[in-house]
Write a protein that holds these residues in place. Structure first.
Motif, PDB file in Angstrom:
ATOM      1  N   GLU A  26      37.925  25.593  46.315  1.00  8.03           N
ATOM      2  CA  GLU A  26      36.745  25.809  45.477  1.00  8.03           C
ATOM      3  C   GLU A  26      35.915  26.979  45.978  1.00  8.03           C
ATOM      4  O   GLU A  26      35.758  27.178  47.190  1.00  8.03           O
ATOM      5  CB  GLU A  26      35.899  24.545  45.431  1.00  8.03           C
ATOM      6  N   PHE A  27      35.367  27.724  45.029  1.00  3.25           N
ATOM      7  CA  PHE A  27      34.572  28.915  45.291  1.00  3.25           C
ATOM      8  C   PHE A  27      33.413  28.948  44.306  1.00  3.25           C
ATOM      9  O   PHE A  27      33.521  28.442  43.195  1.00  3.25           O
ATOM     10  CB  PHE A  27      35.401  30.186  45.080  1.00  3.25           C
ATOM     11  N   TYR A  28      32.306  29.554  44.720  1.00  2.00           N
ATOM     12  CA  TYR A  28      31.212  29.850  43.802  1.00  2.00           C
ATOM     13  C   TYR A  28      31.259  31.326  43.441  1.00  2.00           C
ATOM     14  O   TYR A  28      31.547  32.168  44.298  1.00  2.00           O
ATOM     15  CB  TYR A  28      29.847  29.545  44.431  1.00  2.00           C
ATOM     16  N   ILE A  29      30.948  31.641  42.190  1.00  2.00           N
ATOM     17  CA  ILE A  29      30.861  33.042  41.795  1.00  2.00           C
ATOM     18  C   ILE A  29      29.561  33.597  42.348  1.00  2.00           C
ATOM     19  O   ILE A  29      28.474  33.087  42.054  1.00  2.00           O
ATOM     20  CB  ILE A  29      30.903  33.222  40.269  1.00  2.00           C
ATOM     21  N   ARG A  30      29.689  34.627  43.163  1.00  2.00           N
ATOM     22  CA  ARG A  30      28.518  35.279  43.757  1.00  2.00           C
ATOM     23  C   ARG A  30      28.025  36.410  42.872  1.00  2.00           C
ATOM     24  O   ARG A  30      26.849  36.534  42.597  1.00  2.00           O
ATOM     25  CB  ARG A  30      28.859  35.810  45.145  1.00  2.00           C
ATOM     26  N   ASP A  31      28.960  37.260  42.434  1.00  2.00           N
ATOM     27  CA  ASP A  31      28.560  38.426  41.648  1.00  2.00           C
ATOM     28  C   ASP A  31      29.784  39.091  41.040  1.00  2.00           C
ATOM     29  O   ASP A  31      30.917  38.732  41.349  1.00  2.00           O
ATOM     30  CB  ASP A  31      27.822  39.426  42.537  1.00  2.00           C
ATOM     31  N   PHE A  32      29.553  40.061  40.202  1.00  2.00           N
ATOM     32  CA  PHE A  32      30.600  40.873  39.602  1.00  2.00           C
ATOM     33  C   PHE A  32      30.365  42.322  39.997  1.00  2.00           C
ATOM     34  O   PHE A  32      29.210  42.771  40.041  1.00  2.00           O
ATOM     35  CB  PHE A  32      30.585  40.735  38.078  1.00  2.00           C
ATOM     36  N   VAL A  33      31.440  43.038  40.284  1.00  2.00           N
ATOM     37  CA  VAL A  33      31.327  44.435  40.700  1.00  2.00           C
ATOM     38  C   VAL A  33      32.416  45.267  40.031  1.00  2.00           C
ATOM     39  O   VAL A  33      33.465  44.741  39.654  1.00  2.00           O
ATOM     40  CB  VAL A  33      31.428  44.587  42.239  1.00  2.00           C
ATOM     41  N   ILE A  42      37.217  44.835  36.354  1.00  2.00           N
ATOM     42  CA  ILE A  42      36.043  44.112  36.826  1.00  2.00           C
ATOM     43  C   ILE A  42      36.487  43.233  37.990  1.00  2.00           C
ATOM     44  O   ILE A  42      37.512  42.551  37.915  1.00  2.00           O
ATOM     45  CB  ILE A  42      35.441  43.241  35.715  1.00  2.00           C
ATOM     46  N   ASN A  43      35.756  43.250  39.075  1.00  2.00           N
ATOM     47  CA  ASN A  43      36.032  42.406  40.240  1.00  2.00           C
ATOM     48  C   ASN A  43      34.961  41.330  40.346  1.00  2.00           C
ATOM     49  O   ASN A  43      33.832  41.525  39.909  1.00  2.00           O
ATOM     50  CB  ASN A  43      36.054  43.244  41.516  1.00  2.00           C
ATOM     51  N   ILE A  57      37.932  39.797  44.338  1.00  2.00           N
ATOM     52  CA  ILE A  57      39.241  39.892  43.711  1.00  2.00           C
ATOM     53  C   ILE A  57      39.078  40.409  42.283  1.00  2.00           C
ATOM     54  O   ILE A  57      37.987  40.331  41.710  1.00  2.00           O
ATOM     55  CB  ILE A  57      39.950  38.527  43.689  1.00  2.00           C
ATOM     56  N   PRO A  58      40.148  40.912  41.676  1.00  2.00           N
ATOM     57  CA  PRO A  58      40.070  41.272  40.252  1.00  2.00           C
ATOM     58  C   PRO A  58      39.792  40.024  39.415  1.00  2.00           C
ATOM     59  O   PRO A  58      40.346  38.949  39.674  1.00  2.00           O
ATOM     60  CB  PRO A  58      41.461  41.825  39.949  1.00  2.00           C
TER      61      PRO A  58
END
Length: 86
Positions: A26-33, A42-43, A57-58
């Protein structure tokens, strides 16, 4: 509830959502870059729920992952190391 085709949301709405990869991690989305050398990709930066490590990651690598929408990611969280999604 069904999501209609051609629907869209701002990527910022997904910040804080819980992602579960096919292996159950499990992971939380931190941001998009976006890498300025590759504007076509988009990563997504993810925070590992188990150890707090950050990976980028992509976005396309999440095609087999599950998402649970939830907000409230702490904005001042700072990573200490990096890790792998798989």
């Amino acid at each position: 509830m069904k999501i209609e085709t051609n629907s869209s949301i701002a990527l910022s709405v997904l910040r804080g959502s819980l992602i579960t990869n096919p292996n159950g991690a499990e992971f939380y989305i931190r941001d998009f870059v976006v890498d300025l050398d590759n504007l076509n990709e988009i990563n997504v930066s993810l925070i590992n729920c188990e150890d707090g490590l950050v990976i980028t990651i992509p976005y396309s690598d999440l095609k087999d992952a599950k998402i649970q929408f939830q907000g409230g990611l702490i904005n001042d969280w700072q990573p200490t190391r990096t890790a792998n999604f798989r």
